[in-house]
Scaffold this motif. Sequence first.
Motif, mmCIF file in Angstrom:
data_model
loop_
_atom_site.group_PDB
_atom_site.id
_atom_site.type_symbol
_atom_site.label_atom_id
_atom_site.label_comp_id
_atom_site.label_asym_id
_atom_site.label_seq_id
_atom_site.Cartn_x
_atom_site.Cartn_y
_atom_site.Cartn_z
ATOM 1 N N GLU A 64 -4.624 -6.015 -2.273
ATOM 2 C CA GLU A 64 -4.725 -6.692 -3.140
ATOM 3 C C GLU A 64 -5.787 -8.028 -2.932
ATOM 4 O O GLU A 64 -6.417 -9.313 -3.840
ATOM 5 N N THR A 94 -1.923 -1.819 0.533
ATOM 6 C CA THR A 94 -1.289 -2.520 -0.711
ATOM 7 C C THR A 94 -2.012 -3.923 -0.781
ATOM 8 O O THR A 94 -2.494 -4.281 -1.291
ATOM 9 N N VAL A 95 -0.918 -4.469 0.549
ATOM 10 C CA VAL A 95 -1.772 -6.020 0.997
ATOM 11 C C VAL A 95 -2.233 -6.016 0.647
ATOM 12 O O VAL A 95 -3.631 -6.934 0.739
ATOM 13 N N SER A 122 0.522 2.654 2.026
ATOM 14 C CA SER A 122 1.052 2.514 2.322
ATOM 15 C C SER A 122 1.200 0.672 1.815
ATOM 16 O O SER A 122 0.401 0.534 1.367
ATOM 17 N N PRO A 123 2.727 -0.390 1.816
ATOM 18 C CA PRO A 123 2.826 -1.282 1.936
ATOM 19 C C PRO A 123 1.489 -2.006 2.741
ATOM 20 O O PRO A 123 0.930 -2.729 1.731
ATOM 21 N N ARG A 124 0.962 -1.831 3.763
ATOM 22 C CA ARG A 124 -0.012 -2.370 4.178
ATOM 23 C C ARG A 124 -0.968 -2.454 3.879
ATOM 24 O O ARG A 124 -2.236 -2.546 3.046
#
Length: 319
Positions: free
Chosen positions: A178, A174-175, A170-172
Amino acid sequence: MPSQEIADHPLADWLDAACPPWRATRADLAAQYGVRTDNPYRWALVTLDVAPPPLSGMLWPFGFQAFARYAPAMPPVTLSTQISVGGDAEANIRVAATEFARHFGPRPIIDRNNTRAVSWQWGAASVTLTVWPPSRQSGPKAEIPAHGRDPRLITACAVTVRTGWRPPLSPRDTVWLESFAPMGATRNWTPVKPRANLAETVFVEAQLEFMREPPSDLARFRGVFGLSEDGQGLIVFEDAFCVIPVTQIAAFDVIRLRPARFSGGSTLSARCDTGYAAFPTKTVHVAQGEHADDLNDIAATLAAVTGKPLTFVDYDDDG
């Protein structure tokens, strides 16, 4: 809905045509088709009764077992059926193999212990056909109640489809990745066998909601665990790639085994809240140690950083 995304492989295309409901969640499929136990095994099954049947000789539609430990918001990733066109096991597996070969190419049927089998595989996705020919069974004849209810099962061909689906990042997630900083090794010894490649990592359906499809560039994190920079995501990448929101972690546990019949060791696990009443708590392994006290310090650090309780289970003997 996360189950709408899927890895690109020929099996996905075949399932889209043959059994299109397969992408829906377990809860939605159970609501649509119901949960039945009137099959010969008396299992609680959800059968995807689609027409026309995708294979010749199916004794019942493709289905999945309705286990409480599997997340209702996830799709089923193992589908199965039985095929019988007569009383000969070899004929049954050849009929099934011929049908799949039209889509995926021919594969040899081989002997595996007391079975005959053939399979196709694409990373974590696979199709496996298996028969147990009576002539290959030795020893006392086992009484299998399901065979008494439906004798066709004695020579039927078992079809097992593993979709290989895991939730995408999910976008979360991915953050979190990183900013991920490894804290320790998931195993503090060198594996005897090389780890499986990223596409074929161990698949644990009971932990599917915590697993993710591993990106190809994530190999550098294989064999480590740690937290995202904001401390909100626990990332574990041993043979499965897991992303666990810290808010879902109730506590950490360390099991410690002293050498006895076996060599001993230790296991650090996260006790996770699932959010569904049928199976409210699940345990996800974070790390394993070669000796009983190898994980004491790192477990204490992880618990302190996340603010979670930590339980050291009383020492026990290994075997």
